[in-house]
Structures are given as structure tokens and as C-alpha cells.
Write a protein that holds these residues in place. Structure first.
Motif, PDB file in Angstrom:
ATOM      1  N   CYS A 512      21.013 -34.838 -29.179  1.00 43.71           N
ATOM      2  CA  CYS A 512      21.454 -34.064 -30.338  1.00 43.71           C
ATOM      3  C   CYS A 512      21.843 -35.018 -31.448  1.00 43.71           C
ATOM      4  N   ALA A 523      29.236 -32.989 -27.885  1.00 46.11           N
ATOM      5  CA  ALA A 523      27.995 -33.713 -27.612  1.00 46.11           C
ATOM      6  C   ALA A 523      28.101 -34.507 -26.319  1.00 46.11           C
ATOM      7  N   ILE A 536      22.868 -39.300 -28.296  1.00 49.47           N
ATOM      8  CA  ILE A 536      23.678 -38.675 -29.346  1.00 49.47           C
ATOM      9  C   ILE A 536      23.527 -39.551 -30.586  1.00 49.47           C
TER      10      ILE A 536
END
Length: 551
Positions: A512, A523, A536
Motif C-alpha cells: 500500500c 499499514a 509500505i
């Protein structure tokens, strides 16, 4: 007649003898007689990386974590030279590594054979020891010597250079040996006289402090450090290499002193009237190129040549940190320090932290993400016993503001500053400790150098969380250019805004993008739930500079 083995088989036999589990590397024609027999050893694996630097940094990460040598290999010439940078990091940060490199046939040495290079000249300044193997009769000794040398004293990388004749054509029996017989780590106990000299300086002080380095980690001396700190009411400052050497929630732990901060830890070192230095070689990174001015240094180190090397000492103690501090505690029995200096330092730390966590730099809702806001939310998100692999550059420069949870293993390429460390190190650490959470903190500059190791991590199905801090630049150098050259004088430091997450997903990652620091805890939870490799990508605000000095 006893069974005969090729040199390549003997290499693997000795690795099995001292407990090797994984060998990292990139195979080549010269390596095949070693990589092939690895398949026949239960519990030993060959993990191929996309670049030899990934193999070297994976071995470095492995070596820093369990303390057993990480093992990597590369073919002659360009394969060998690609190991050099990673081995330099292992040397400068005292990580035990065994690097197997390969030569062409002895008869062709010096004739300009394919990929030929002089490995002794190449590796001579970048490893703890270079061992050429030109005959099978010395091969078992060479492998055992590499293991012993890598682990003892100040740990470090050892290069074993294997000629093709030896591993392919020559044969010899394997005579087993017990590693306890050739890798002896006797207690290195300081003399009574040295301990008493140190105790005299400490008893005479009113404002002592402890400055701890990597030697505290290597000797597992955290308990002795915290006991001494309590007894003396002495604040503790650590180097980057000693981050998480003691529990960072310990009441007397003040923080790290690094090249870019902090003001409070530097004040503690310079205002103390006795600096108890334990297991640090006092490199340029730890001391702002030796501009810090400590007084009455009482230095503990396992190597006598380190005592007084960078700063004159009031007392020098040669020996293992743990054993030496135990003797010091006994010598100081009944002596107690006073808390005024410690309390003053922690009062300043409270004011410093209040200022640090105010303003735009710590705003967790700001877009893109400011660096202190990132560390603030990361601190909330990490779990105990995490392995935290940090790359060179700005991502690591801000990490000393973070209070890491208990049991964290923190590692960073501190003294060699080799970019492209974190992915390989995370790969090695996850292979070494599959049950521990492993997080790699890396900037887009370092990621660009090591993108291929995303594929290595994904191919190995490793649940590694890659925290990409992306400011579309070699951020640290861009900030230095601004500081030294002025606005608009940038050259060679900026990148387009690439979609790294899509690249990671193409390799098999999930992931993400984070645009606000407040999104980091969610996250991190998503990464854990994924059960596999996860990126991330944090869009970082690179305008907050560490030059000339961060807070």
C-alpha cells in the motif's frame, strides 16, 4: 581406503561441521562443484540472490543476528568484486561473514583467463583475513580458520579463495573435527590492576555517564551495563551500532548520539566528568569526526590496540565487556553515585522531546510525511523482538529519535555507510530467524540499487515488510547540496516519481501507499495479516533536513 571427496564436497562437509544452514550467492561456472553438493546436505540450502551485493548483505544480516558467520559465495572476477561493498560493511560494523570466492585453474593464473582478477589485492583491505587455497591438503584447515577468525575478537568477514583445480579435480578424505576444538573463545578477563584503576577514576567522579558501543551487543553485556548505570545514577548514551543493546525503556537510557544528533546526548558526553566507554571504537560517525570532547575516559575494549586510539584515557581496561563489567561492579560494591547530573540530562531530554514533537516536522496528518511524524507513528507500530534493518542515508538518520520496543534487533550500515544494505540484510535475517518479524527501512535511492532483491525475498516466500521512504531523491546528498551549494544547485540527486509499489507487486509483493504518518499503524497491521512480503511506500517530505545538524 577411506572415502575420497572433491574439494567442493570438502567445503560443504566443513560448513556442515560448523553448523551452516544457508549459503547466499550468485552461481557461476567456477562455483558449481560447491553449490551442487549443498543439495545433498539435510538442513543446508543455497539461496540465490539477484546480485552478489545482496548475497554479501544477506550474510552480514545473518552474522549480526545469531552471531554465527553468514556465508556467501561468488564466482571469480566480476562476481567477487560485486561482494566487496557488502563485505566492507561487515568489516566496519564487526559482523562475522565467510565469503567463498573462486579462481580459475592454477596453471592459467596470470595468463588472462576469463574473468581473471587478483583477489588478494581486491579483498586485502576489506576483510579481516584473506585465505587462498591452492591445494586440497589445506582446504579443511582454511575453512576452519575462516570460521574461527570470523567469530573471535572483533568479528568480521573472512575471504576463502578457492582455485578450480582444488574443488573440481583434487580429492582427499574428510576427517571430522569438533568446532569447539578450533574455535575457542576463552574468557578475556581484565586484570585486577586495570579494574582498580578504572574504579578509582569512577569513584572520584560526580557526573559519570556510560557511552556504549557494539561491544555491548557482541558480549551480551546489557545486564551489566544497566546494573552499573543504576549504581552510579549514570545516564546511558549509545552509538548507532549499539541501538537496542539495552532496553530503550530503561530509566537511565538517554538515547543515541549519531552524526546528526542529538544535542542532549552530546551535552551528556561533554559535560560528564567521567565517560565510561564500553565496546566502541569511536568512529567518525559516533564522534562527529572526533570533534566531541569527552573528559576522563575510562575505556573498555576487547582489543588492546583500541584503548586510547581516538581519545586519551584516564584508565584503560582490556577484556570482554561482560566479564570486565562484572569485575568492575564487584570492585565498586558499596559505592553509589548521586542523581543530580542524570536528572539534569533527563530534564533537558524532556524539553528537547517536547520541542521535537511540535510543529510541522511531527505532524502526523501532514502530506507528504514529515520524518519525525514517520518515526512517531512507527514507534507505535513496531512489536517486541522485531528485527529492524535500516539502510544508509536519511531513512536511518532519523531513527535515533525512535524508542524501540523490548527485544528489537537494530542493524544499520553505520561505519561503511554502504547503500543497498537493508533488503539483503532483511533477507538474511528472515532466513536466520523465520519466527521473528523483520522490517526493512529503505530509501528510494538505495532501493533503486537493489530492486532485484525484492524478487529474492518474494521467491523465498519471506514475510518481510519493506518500508520504502520515498522522496524521489538521494535525499541526504540533496540536503547537503542545499546546505553547501545553495538553492537550485542540485546535480545528480533527483528522480522522477516512480511507481515502486507496482514494481514490488510484479515481483510478488502485496502493499500500500501511505501519504500521512497516521496511516502507518494500519499499514503495518495489513502487512502482518498478508502473511507474505509486503511493501509500505511512504511518500516522504524531503524538505526537512538533517544538515547541518538535526535536533
Amino acid at each position: 581406503m577411506s572415502e575420497q571427496f572433491t574439494g567442493g564436497q570438502l567445503v560443504v562437509k566443513v560448513m556442515e561441521e560448523f553448523g551452516a544452514k544457508v549459503v547466499f550467492g550468485v552461481p557461476g561456472g567456477q562455483t558449481l562443484y560447491v553449490t551442487d553438493p549443498i543439495q545433498d546436505v539435510p538442513g543446508m540450502r543455497f539461496v540465490h540472490t539477484r546480485h552478489e551485493n545482496g548475497a554479501a548483505t544477506a550474510a552480514d544480516g545473518w552474522g549480526r543476528l545469531p552471531g554465527e558467520p553468514g556465508i556467501c559465495l561468488a564466482t571469480t572476477g566480476p562476481g567477487a568484486t560485486n561482494l566487496i561493498t557488502g563485505l566492507g560493511g561487515a568489516l566496519r560494523d564487526s559482523s562475522p561473514v565467510i565469503a567463498l570466492v573462486f579462481q580459475n585453474r592454477l596453471a592459467d593464473a596470470g595468463r588472462g583467463d576469463a574473468q581473471e582478477s587478483d583477489h588478494e589485492l581486491l579483498f586485502g583491505s576489506i576483510c579481516k583475513k584473506y585465505i587462498p587455497v591452492r591445494d586440497i591438503s589445506v582446504l579443511p584447515w582454511a575453512m576452519r580458520e575462516a570460521y574461527r577468525t570470523a567469530k573471535t575478537g572483533h568479528p568480521g568477514p573472512v575471504v576463502v579463495d578457492l582455485y578450480r583445480d582444488v574443488i573440481e579435480n583434487q580429492k582427499a578424505p574428510y576427517v571430522p573435527a569438533d568446532p569447539a576444538g578450533y574455535c575457542v573463545r576463552p574468557d578475556s578477563v581484565a586484570s585486577d590492576e586495570a579494574i582498580e584503576a578504572a574504579a578509582r577514576v569512577i569513584r572520584a567522579s560526580k557526573k559519570p555517564m556510560l557511552w556504549i558501543g557494539n561491544g555491548v551487543k557482541l558480549s551480551h553485556a546489557a545486564d551489566e551495563v544497566t546494573r552499573l548505570s543504576k549504581q552510579l545514577c549514570a545516564p546511558i548514551v549509545c552509538t548507532y551500532n549499539a541501538m537496542c543493546a539495552v532496553d530503550e525503556s530503561f530509566e537511565n537510557f538517554l538515547g543515541a548520539r549519531s552524526r546528526h544528533g542529538t544535542q542532549v546526548t552530546q551535552a551528556c558526553i561533554e559535560e560528564a566528568d567521567c565517560v565510561i566507554l564500553v565496546g566502541s571504537s569511536l568512529t567518525a560517525i559516533s564522534t562527529n569526526r572526533w570533534s566531541i570532547a569527552p573528559k576522563n575516559v575510562v575505556q573498555f575494549d576487547i582489543l588492546p590496540e583500541q584503548i586510547g586510539r581516538q581519545y586519551p584515557v584516564a584508565a584503560g581496561v582490556v577484556g570482554d565487556a561482560k566479564a570486565s563489567l562484572q569485575k568492575l561492579l564487584a570492585a565498586l560494591e558499596g559505592f553509589a553515585g548521586t542523581p543530580e547530573f542524570r536528572d539534569e540530562m533527563f530534564s533537558r531530554k524532556a524539553a528537547w522531546k517536547e520541542a521535537l514533537l511540535s510543529g510541522p516536522i511531527a505532524d502526523t496528518e501532514r502530506t507528504p510525511v514529515p520524518p519525525i511524524a514517520l518515526q512517531r507513528e512507527l514507534e507505535k507500530s513496531l512489536r517486541e523482538n522485531t528485527v529492524f534493518c535500516v539502510d544508509a542515508g536519511n531513512p536511518g538518520a532519523w531513527t535515533h529519535y525512535t524508542t524501540f520496543p523490548k527485544g528489537t534487533a537494530y542493524m544499520k550500515p553505520v561505519n561503511y555507510g554502504n547503500m543497498g544494505f537493508a533488503l539483503g540484510a532483511a533477507l538474511g535475517c528472515k532466513e536466520a530467524s523465520p519466527d521473528r518479524e523483520v522490517v526493512a527501512l529503505i530509501g528510494d535511492g538505495s532501493l533503486g540499487m537493489t530492486l532485484g532483491e525484492l524478487e529474492s525475498i518474494a521467491r523465498e516466500k519471506l514475510a518481510v515488510t519493506v518500508l520504502l521512504v520515498n522522496d524521489s531523491a538521494f535525499g541526504n546528498i540533496k540536503q547537503e547540496e542545499l546546505f553547501k551549494m545553495g538553492e537550485g544547485r542540485y546535480i545528480g540527486v533527483e528522480f522522477p516519481d516512480y511507481d515502486y509499489l507496482s514494481v514490488a507487486k510484479a515481483f510478488g509483493f502485496d502493499g500500500c501507499i501511505v501519504t500521512k504518518a497516521s496511516q502507518i499503524p494500519a499499514a503495518m497491521e495489513a502487512a502482518r495479516k498478508s502473511g507474505g512480503p509486503y511493501m509500505i511506500e511512504v511518500k516522504l517530505d524531503g524538505s526537512f533536513t538533517v544538515w547541518p545538524e538535526a535536533l
